[in-house]
Design a protein around this motif. Structure first.
Motif, PDB file in Angstrom:
ATOM      1  N   ASP A  57       0.865  -1.188   0.000  1.00  0.00           N
ATOM      2  CA  ASP A  57       0.000   0.000   0.000  1.00  0.00           C
ATOM      3  C   ASP A  57       0.893   1.228   0.000  1.00  0.00           C
ATOM      4  N   GLU A  58       1.708   1.332  -1.042  1.00  0.00           N
ATOM      5  CA  GLU A  58       2.692   2.413  -1.114  1.00  0.00           C
ATOM      6  C   GLU A  58       2.064   3.737  -1.535  1.00  0.00           C
ATOM      7  N   ARG A  59       0.749   3.822  -1.438  1.00  0.00           N
ATOM      8  CA  ARG A  59       0.033   5.025  -1.868  1.00  0.00           C
ATOM      9  C   ARG A  59       0.073   6.068  -0.764  1.00  0.00           C
ATOM     10  N   PRO A  60       0.793   7.171  -0.923  1.00  0.00           N
ATOM     11  CA  PRO A  60       0.808   8.202   0.110  1.00  0.00           C
ATOM     12  C   PRO A  60      -0.509   8.947   0.155  1.00  0.00           C
ATOM     13  N   GLY A  61      -0.775   9.579   1.275  1.00  0.00           N
ATOM     14  CA  GLY A  61      -1.981  10.376   1.399  1.00  0.00           C
ATOM     15  C   GLY A  61      -1.957  11.551   0.450  1.00  0.00           C
ATOM     16  N   LYS A  62      -3.127  11.934  -0.013  1.00  0.00           N
ATOM     17  CA  LYS A  62      -3.224  13.034  -0.959  1.00  0.00           C
ATOM     18  C   LYS A  62      -3.125  14.378  -0.239  1.00  0.00           C
ATOM     19  N   GLY A  63      -2.622  15.354  -0.969  1.00  0.00           N
ATOM     20  CA  GLY A  63      -2.604  16.705  -0.430  1.00  0.00           C
ATOM     21  C   GLY A  63      -1.427  16.967   0.473  1.00  0.00           C
ATOM     22  N   GLU A  64      -1.278  18.247   0.828  1.00  0.00           N
ATOM     23  CA  GLU A  64      -0.164  18.682   1.663  1.00  0.00           C
ATOM     24  C   GLU A  64      -0.673  19.321   2.946  1.00  0.00           C
ATOM     25  N   GLU A  65      -1.820  18.852   3.461  1.00  0.00           N
ATOM     26  CA  GLU A  65      -2.380  19.459   4.657  1.00  0.00           C
ATOM     27  C   GLU A  65      -1.456  19.221   5.852  1.00  0.00           C
ATOM     28  N   SER A  66      -1.527  20.124   6.803  1.00  0.00           N
ATOM     29  CA  SER A  66      -0.755  19.958   8.023  1.00  0.00           C
ATOM     30  C   SER A  66      -1.279  18.754   8.789  1.00  0.00           C
ATOM     31  N   ILE A  67      -0.449  18.224   9.685  1.00  0.00           N
ATOM     32  CA  ILE A  67      -0.855  17.050  10.443  1.00  0.00           C
ATOM     33  C   ILE A  67      -2.068  17.356  11.315  1.00  0.00           C
ATOM     34  N   LEU A  68      -2.179  18.607  11.820  1.00  0.00           N
ATOM     35  CA  LEU A  68      -3.340  18.974  12.634  1.00  0.00           C
ATOM     36  C   LEU A  68      -4.615  18.949  11.807  1.00  0.00           C
ATOM     37  N   LYS A  69      -4.515  19.406  10.552  1.00  0.00           N
ATOM     38  CA  LYS A  69      -5.694  19.378   9.689  1.00  0.00           C
ATOM     39  C   LYS A  69      -6.056  17.948   9.333  1.00  0.00           C
ATOM     40  N   GLU A  70      -5.038  17.112   9.125  1.00  0.00           N
ATOM     41  CA  GLU A  70      -5.290  15.697   8.864  1.00  0.00           C
ATOM     42  C   GLU A  70      -5.984  15.046  10.060  1.00  0.00           C
ATOM     43  N   MET A  71      -5.508  15.360  11.267  1.00  0.00           N
ATOM     44  CA  MET A  71      -6.110  14.793  12.474  1.00  0.00           C
ATOM     45  C   MET A  71      -7.561  15.226  12.613  1.00  0.00           C
ATOM     46  N   SER A  72      -7.812  16.497  12.373  1.00  0.00           N
ATOM     47  CA  SER A  72      -9.184  16.995  12.483  1.00  0.00           C
ATOM     48  C   SER A  72     -10.072  16.390  11.400  1.00  0.00           C
ATOM     49  N   GLY A  73      -9.462  16.025  10.254  1.00  0.00           N
ATOM     50  CA  GLY A  73     -10.230  15.390   9.198  1.00  0.00           C
ATOM     51  C   GLY A  73     -10.796  14.049   9.627  1.00  0.00           C
ATOM     52  N   GLY A  74     -10.027  13.313  10.435  1.00  0.00           N
ATOM     53  CA  GLY A  74     -10.534  12.045  10.942  1.00  0.00           C
ATOM     54  C   GLY A  74     -11.741  12.241  11.843  1.00  0.00           C
ATOM     55  N   LEU A  75     -11.641  13.203  12.764  1.00  0.00           N
ATOM     56  CA  LEU A  75     -12.776  13.497  13.641  1.00  0.00           C
ATOM     57  C   LEU A  75     -13.961  14.024  12.849  1.00  0.00           C
ATOM     58  N   LYS A  76     -13.671  14.845  11.828  1.00  0.00           N
ATOM     59  CA  LYS A  76     -14.740  15.399  11.001  1.00  0.00           C
ATOM     60  C   LYS A  76     -15.501  14.298  10.293  1.00  0.00           C
ATOM     61  N   PHE A  77     -14.766  13.292   9.806  1.00  0.00           N
ATOM     62  CA  PHE A  77     -15.445  12.181   9.131  1.00  0.00           C
ATOM     63  C   PHE A  77     -16.281  11.388  10.122  1.00  0.00           C
ATOM     64  N   VAL A  78     -15.695  11.036  11.270  1.00  0.00           N
ATOM     65  CA  VAL A  78     -16.405  10.210  12.244  1.00  0.00           C
ATOM     66  C   VAL A  78     -17.689  10.887  12.710  1.00  0.00           C
ATOM     67  N   PHE A  79     -17.619  12.190  12.995  1.00  0.00           N
ATOM     68  CA  PHE A  79     -18.805  12.884  13.504  1.00  0.00           C
ATOM     69  C   PHE A  79     -19.681  13.437  12.388  1.00  0.00           C
ATOM     70  N   GLY A  80     -19.167  13.464  11.146  1.00  0.00           N
ATOM     71  CA  GLY A  80     -19.955  13.975  10.030  1.00  0.00           C
ATOM     72  C   GLY A  80     -20.735  12.901   9.300  1.00  0.00           C
ATOM     73  N   GLN A  81     -20.272  11.654   9.339  1.00  0.00           N
ATOM     74  CA  GLN A  81     -20.982  10.538   8.703  1.00  0.00           C
ATOM     75  C   GLN A  81     -21.912   9.942   9.753  1.00  0.00           C
ATOM     76  N   ILE A  82     -23.209  10.062   9.550  1.00  0.00           N
ATOM     77  CA  ILE A  82     -24.158   9.792  10.621  1.00  0.00           C
ATOM     78  C   ILE A  82     -24.093   8.360  11.145  1.00  0.00           C
ATOM     79  N   SER A  83     -23.893   7.389  10.258  1.00  0.00           N
ATOM     80  CA  SER A  83     -23.834   6.004  10.720  1.00  0.00           C
ATOM     81  C   SER A  83     -22.561   5.734  11.509  1.00  0.00           C
ATOM     82  N   VAL A  84     -21.431   6.243  11.014  1.00  0.00           N
ATOM     83  CA  VAL A  84     -20.165   6.084  11.742  1.00  0.00           C
ATOM     84  C   VAL A  84     -20.258   6.785  13.097  1.00  0.00           C
ATOM     85  N   ARG A  85     -20.862   7.974  13.112  1.00  0.00           N
ATOM     86  CA  ARG A  85     -21.024   8.699  14.377  1.00  0.00           C
ATOM     87  C   ARG A  85     -21.864   7.900  15.363  1.00  0.00           C
ATOM     88  N   THR A  86     -22.957   7.331  14.879  1.00  0.00           N
ATOM     89  CA  THR A  86     -23.825   6.543  15.753  1.00  0.00           C
ATOM     90  C   THR A  86     -23.078   5.341  16.328  1.00  0.00           C
TER      91      THR A  86
END
Length: 425
Positions: free
Chosen positions: A198-227
């Motif tokens: 899985d030598e595919r690097p993550g897309k984009g050049e976001e800062s690590i803090l933005k990447e971290m917040s992206g994980g929380l954003k997905f978990v709390f933004g996707q209603i089934s995952v949040r539930t």
């Protein structure tokens, strides 16, 4: 002989077998070491009760402190070599225990530091293994994959603690740590042999803090995952409300003799194994939403059996407690397999690390608060009422599921759910 005839189901997938072997061997070593470290601290180093509590807690601190960072970091890099490196570093940390012991350099603070490193490496392997799994199996195979992993985890729990206890008795505590070194290196070797890269690097050049917040954003933004994240948190939180009080309940309120206490505690491991064996079959009996509703309601009702034991004759009280421990473990494992599989199926590959890290941080954060609340309730209102409060808390889980779209989900493959927004990374 063709692979399909030699192996059935996912056993014919060589890369899954290698991941399974790595995680199983790692779990065996982890459970062996979990036996030896508190014993070494208490018996050989003269640690106080507070110091032993710190040793027990520090192993899980990485989940709360750095799991979000690790999840974002994993999503931007190839996961397989990171899992291998984590297992090798854990082996090196474990090797420090017998070396320091034999040179009279082992101290309680030093042991705490070693345990933190071991916990950090275990957390990286845990999140990495869960995140690499969907790249090795198809979405429709996730239930089977997670069932097999839960079976090995249950067997490893029983076998690892048993082996650790025997080795301590026959040889010495440092020898258990040496066995942990061997299992960590074997786990690293097995994971290293996974052929799919899985030598595919993550897309984009976001800062690590933005990447971290992206994980929380997905978990709390996707209603089934949040539930699912909220229900997992609630189960873990109220389980820890119950756990410290339960020990007082069976030792003081019911005054069970040691051999019966041993039987009661063994039911958790046996029930976990049975639950893992049944999870795949049970998931085929009804739609996922109805299954999670039924299992979560049964978990809460089952927890009420323990405080009810005080109202019955002693033989029935003992039977209720033993049955409750066994069935609780069966139900929780069935729920875990299905929840983990559906959650994984809903998550894009590039978000697997951050999703798993975010959920684990959320779930783990409830453990210390729940334990403190359970202890306080036990002191204020008594053990039976504290256990009742914890059981009632568990009954909020089916309510949360019933009020969410998860209740209407038919399959754990996630195929009926729209993909999350592409901009969430």
């Amino acid at each position: 002989m063709t692979p399909g005839r030699k192996f059935q189901g996912l056993w014919s997938n060589a890369d899954f077998r290698r991941l399974w072997v790595g995680m199983t061997v790692s779990d065996i070593g982890t459970n062996m070491v979990a036996v030896v470290i508190p014993i070494m601290a208490a018996v050989e180093l003269g640690a106080s009760a507070f110091e032993i509590g710190v040793i027990s807690a520090v192993e899980f601190m990485p989940y709360i402190l750095v799991s979000l960072f690790v999840g974002a970091w994993l999503d931007k890099r190839a996961k397989r070599p990171i899992i291998v490196l984590a297992d090798v570093v854990r082996a090196a940390a474990l090797l420090l225990i017998p070396v320091a012991w034999w040179t009279d350099a082992l101290t309680v603070p030093g042991l705490i530091a070693i345990v933190f490193v071991i916990g950090l490496c275990s957390m990286v392997s845990d999140i990495g293994g869960a995140s690499i799994l969907p790249s090795l199996v198809r979405r429709g195979e996730l239930i089977e994959a997670n069932s097999k992993l839960e079976i090995s985890s249950s067997v490893s729990n029983i076998g690892g603690t048993t082996i650790g206890g025997i080795v301590i008795q026959v040889l010495s505590a440092p020898m258990v740590a040496l066995l942990g070194v061997v299992t960590s290196l074997l786990a690293a070797f097995s994971t290293f042999r996974i052929s799919k890269r899985d030598e595919r690097p993550g897309k984009g050049e976001e800062s690590i803090l933005k990447e971290m917040s992206g994980g929380l954003k997905f978990v709390f933004g996707q209603i089934s995952v949040r539930t699912l994240a909220i229900t997992s948190f609630l189960i873990n939180f109220f389980a820890f409300v119950i756990e410290p009080v339960f020990l007082l309940f069976i030792t003081r309120t019911l005054a069970l003799p040691p051999f019966l206490i041993g039987i009661v505690m063994a039911m958790t491991g046996i029930g976990s194994l049975v639950g893992a064996l049944l999870a795949e079959r049970v998931s085929a009996l009804m739609p996922l939403g109805k299954l999670l509703l039924a299992v979560s309601a049964a978990i809460g009702i089952n927890a009420l059996l323990v405080p009810l034991a005080v109202l019955t004759a002693r033989p029935l009280a003992v039977a209720l407690v033993i049955f409750s421990q066994f069935s609780y473990a069966v139900l929780v494992i069935i729920a875990n397999v299905n929840v983990r599989s559906y959650r994984t199926a809903l998550t894009p590959d590039e978000l697997q690390g951050r999703m798993n890290a975010s959920v684990r941080m959320l779930v783990m954060s409830g453990a210390p608060v729940g334990a403190l609340l359970g202890g306080a309730l036990g002191s204020l209102i008594g053990t039976a009422w504290a256990l009742t409060a914890g059981a009632v808390g568990l009954l909020t889980v089916p309510v949360v599921i019933a009020l969410s779209p998860v209740a209407r989900v038919r399959s754990a493959t996630g195929s009926e759910t729209a993909a999350p927004p592409a901009e969430v990374r």
